[in-house]
Design a protein around this motif. Structure first.
Motif, PDB file in Angstrom:
ATOM      1  N   VAL A  12      -0.642 -10.532  42.766  1.00 57.06           N
ATOM      2  CA  VAL A  12      -1.230 -11.755  43.306  1.00 57.06           C
ATOM      3  C   VAL A  12      -1.926 -11.467  44.630  1.00 57.06           C
ATOM      4  O   VAL A  12      -1.553 -10.549  45.357  1.00 57.06           O
ATOM      5  CB  VAL A  12      -0.183 -12.871  43.509  1.00 57.06           C
ATOM      6  CG1 VAL A  12       0.444 -13.275  42.191  1.00 57.06           C
ATOM      7  CG2 VAL A  12       0.894 -12.466  44.492  1.00 57.06           C
ATOM      8  N   GLN A  13      -2.935 -12.281  44.915  1.00 57.05           N
ATOM      9  CA  GLN A  13      -3.639 -12.182  46.184  1.00 57.05           C
ATOM     10  C   GLN A  13      -3.439 -13.479  46.950  1.00 57.05           C
ATOM     11  O   GLN A  13      -3.651 -14.567  46.433  1.00 57.05           O
ATOM     12  CB  GLN A  13      -5.126 -11.940  45.973  1.00 57.05           C
ATOM     13  CG  GLN A  13      -5.883 -11.782  47.273  1.00 57.05           C
ATOM     14  CD  GLN A  13      -7.314 -11.347  47.061  1.00 57.05           C
ATOM     15  OE1 GLN A  13      -7.820 -11.319  45.938  1.00 57.05           O
ATOM     16  NE2 GLN A  13      -7.973 -10.996  48.141  1.00 57.05           N
ATOM     17  N   GLU A  19      -0.070  -8.338  46.565  1.00 59.28           N
ATOM     18  CA  GLU A  19       1.298  -7.878  46.318  1.00 59.28           C
ATOM     19  C   GLU A  19       1.600  -7.943  44.828  1.00 59.28           C
ATOM     20  O   GLU A  19       1.044  -8.775  44.116  1.00 59.28           O
ATOM     21  CB  GLU A  19       2.308  -8.764  47.034  1.00 59.28           C
ATOM     22  CG  GLU A  19       2.158  -8.809  48.529  1.00 59.28           C
ATOM     23  CD  GLU A  19       3.170  -9.735  49.178  1.00 59.28           C
ATOM     24  OE1 GLU A  19       3.852  -9.268  50.095  1.00 59.28           O
ATOM     25  OE2 GLU A  19       3.272 -10.901  48.762  1.00 59.28           O
ATOM     26  N   SER A  20       2.517  -7.098  44.391  1.00 59.30           N
ATOM     27  CA  SER A  20       2.998  -7.128  43.008  1.00 59.30           C
ATOM     28  C   SER A  20       4.461  -7.522  42.996  1.00 59.30           C
ATOM     29  O   SER A  20       5.249  -7.057  43.830  1.00 59.30           O
ATOM     30  CB  SER A  20       2.855  -5.756  42.347  1.00 59.30           C
ATOM     31  OG  SER A  20       1.504  -5.441  42.171  1.00 59.30           O
ATOM     32  N   TRP A  21       4.805  -8.395  42.059  1.00 61.21           N
ATOM     33  CA  TRP A  21       6.175  -8.875  41.903  1.00 61.21           C
ATOM     34  C   TRP A  21       6.548  -8.858  40.435  1.00 61.21           C
ATOM     35  O   TRP A  21       5.742  -9.231  39.585  1.00 61.21           O
ATOM     36  CB  TRP A  21       6.307 -10.314  42.407  1.00 61.21           C
ATOM     37  CG  TRP A  21       6.057 -10.455  43.867  1.00 61.21           C
ATOM     38  CD1 TRP A  21       4.879 -10.818  44.471  1.00 61.21           C
ATOM     39  CD2 TRP A  21       6.994 -10.232  44.912  1.00 61.21           C
ATOM     40  NE1 TRP A  21       5.035 -10.835  45.831  1.00 61.21           N
ATOM     41  CE2 TRP A  21       6.333 -10.483  46.132  1.00 61.21           C
ATOM     42  CE3 TRP A  21       8.329  -9.845  44.943  1.00 61.21           C
ATOM     43  CZ2 TRP A  21       6.963 -10.357  47.364  1.00 61.21           C
ATOM     44  CZ3 TRP A  21       8.954  -9.724  46.167  1.00 61.21           C
ATOM     45  CH2 TRP A  21       8.266  -9.985  47.354  1.00 61.21           C
ATOM     46  N   GLN A  22       7.765  -8.455  40.132  1.00 62.97           N
ATOM     47  CA  GLN A  22       8.281  -8.568  38.777  1.00 62.97           C
ATOM     48  C   GLN A  22       9.154  -9.814  38.737  1.00 62.97           C
ATOM     49  O   GLN A  22       9.990 -10.028  39.627  1.00 62.97           O
ATOM     50  CB  GLN A  22       9.091  -7.347  38.368  1.00 62.97           C
ATOM     51  CG  GLN A  22       9.560  -7.451  36.931  1.00 62.97           C
ATOM     52  CD  GLN A  22      10.371  -6.253  36.490  1.00 62.97           C
ATOM     53  OE1 GLN A  22      10.933  -5.538  37.310  1.00 62.97           O
ATOM     54  NE2 GLN A  22      10.416  -6.057  35.198  1.00 62.97           N
ATOM     55  N   ARG A  35      11.358  -7.604  43.034  1.00 60.93           N
ATOM     56  CA  ARG A  35      11.852  -8.332  41.857  1.00 60.93           C
ATOM     57  C   ARG A  35      12.310  -9.714  42.315  1.00 60.93           C
ATOM     58  O   ARG A  35      13.246  -9.821  43.096  1.00 60.93           O
ATOM     59  CB  ARG A  35      13.001  -7.563  41.212  1.00 60.93           C
ATOM     60  CG  ARG A  35      12.569  -6.209  40.676  1.00 60.93           C
ATOM     61  CD  ARG A  35      13.745  -5.289  40.373  1.00 60.93           C
ATOM     62  NE  ARG A  35      14.667  -5.847  39.426  1.00 60.93           N
ATOM     63  CZ  ARG A  35      14.658  -5.616  38.120  1.00 60.93           C
ATOM     64  NH1 ARG A  35      13.747  -4.808  37.611  1.00 60.93           N
ATOM     65  NH2 ARG A  35      15.535  -6.159  37.324  1.00 60.93           N
ATOM     66  N   ILE A  36      11.630 -10.766  41.807  1.00 58.42           N
ATOM     67  CA  ILE A  36      11.969 -12.125  42.225  1.00 58.42           C
ATOM     68  C   ILE A  36      12.509 -12.929  41.042  1.00 58.42           C
ATOM     69  O   ILE A  36      12.125 -12.720  39.897  1.00 58.42           O
ATOM     70  CB  ILE A  36      10.769 -12.863  42.859  1.00 58.42           C
ATOM     71  CG1 ILE A  36       9.575 -12.917  41.909  1.00 58.42           C
ATOM     72  CG2 ILE A  36      10.402 -12.223  44.185  1.00 58.42           C
ATOM     73  CD1 ILE A  36       8.427 -13.799  42.395  1.00 58.42           C
ATOM     74  N   SER A  37      13.398 -13.843  41.367  1.00 62.91           N
ATOM     75  CA  SER A  37      14.018 -14.700  40.368  1.00 62.91           C
ATOM     76  C   SER A  37      13.006 -15.661  39.770  1.00 62.91           C
ATOM     77  O   SER A  37      12.115 -16.160  40.468  1.00 62.91           O
ATOM     78  CB  SER A  37      15.151 -15.497  41.036  1.00 62.91           C
ATOM     79  OG  SER A  37      15.549 -16.559  40.211  1.00 62.91           O
ATOM     80  N   ASP A  70      -3.687  -9.717  38.132  1.00 62.96           N
ATOM     81  CA  ASP A  70      -3.409  -9.222  36.791  1.00 62.96           C
ATOM     82  C   ASP A  70      -1.949  -9.389  36.449  1.00 62.96           C
ATOM     83  O   ASP A  70      -1.111  -9.608  37.317  1.00 62.96           O
ATOM     84  CB  ASP A  70      -3.890  -7.774  36.575  1.00 62.96           C
ATOM     85  CG  ASP A  70      -3.343  -6.802  37.594  1.00 62.96           C
ATOM     86  OD1 ASP A  70      -2.115  -6.726  37.738  1.00 62.96           O
ATOM     87  OD2 ASP A  70      -4.137  -6.096  38.225  1.00 62.96           O
ATOM     88  N   VAL A  71      -1.674  -9.306  35.144  1.00 57.45           N
ATOM     89  CA  VAL A  71      -0.332  -9.507  34.603  1.00 57.45           C
ATOM     90  C   VAL A  71      -0.028  -8.379  33.660  1.00 57.45           C
ATOM     91  O   VAL A  71      -0.833  -8.068  32.774  1.00 57.45           O
ATOM     92  CB  VAL A  71      -0.237 -10.852  33.834  1.00 57.45           C
ATOM     93  CG1 VAL A  71       1.171 -11.071  33.293  1.00 57.45           C
ATOM     94  CG2 VAL A  71      -0.674 -12.024  34.701  1.00 57.45           C
ATOM     95  N   CYS A  72       1.135  -7.770  33.829  1.00 53.34           N
ATOM     96  CA  CYS A  72       1.605  -6.727  32.906  1.00 53.34           C
ATOM     97  C   CYS A  72       2.858  -7.271  32.223  1.00 53.34           C
ATOM     98  O   CYS A  72       3.837  -7.613  32.892  1.00 53.34           O
ATOM     99  CB  CYS A  72       1.918  -5.453  33.679  1.00 53.34           C
ATOM    100  SG  CYS A  72       2.550  -4.135  32.623  1.00 53.34           S
ATOM    101  N   ALA A  73       2.814  -7.366  30.905  1.00 51.79           N
ATOM    102  CA  ALA A  73       3.972  -7.868  30.157  1.00 51.79           C
ATOM    103  C   ALA A  73       5.075  -6.824  30.160  1.00 51.79           C
ATOM    104  O   ALA A  73       4.817  -5.625  30.095  1.00 51.79           O
ATOM    105  CB  ALA A  73       3.564  -8.182  28.717  1.00 51.79           C
TER     106      ALA A  73
END
Length: 76
Positions: A12-13, A19-22, A35-37, A70-73
């Motif tokens: 996300v921007q 930043e990237s978050w799972q 890693r976020i809930s 972007d989104v990575c499944a």
């Protein structure tokens, strides 16, 4: 196009910050390791959206908008 779901890694921007978050189950959340809930303010705003979407994040004290880059499944 991949939709954000639990298990997705999302880039996300927010202004100049990218930043990237799972998104994970609350028991697996570990913000230090990105890693976020799925019940966090950010994750709730992202779920169900796609790359290119701009979403409003309603925090406890303020709101802000982020753009999904972007989104990575699944797990990266």
């Amino acid at each position: 196009m991949v939709v954000v779901a639990v298990g997705s890694t999302v880039r996300v921007q927010d202004g100049d910050i990218i930043e990237s978050w799972q998104i994970v189950d609350p028991a697996e959340a570990d913000p230090e390791h990105r890693r976020i809930s799925d019940v966090s303010h950010l994750a709730k705003a992202l779920l169900g959206h796609r790359a290119g979407d701009r979403v409003r994040v309603d925090g406890s004290r303020r709101w802000w908008a982020v753009t999904i880059m972007d989104v990575c499944a699944g797990h990266e």
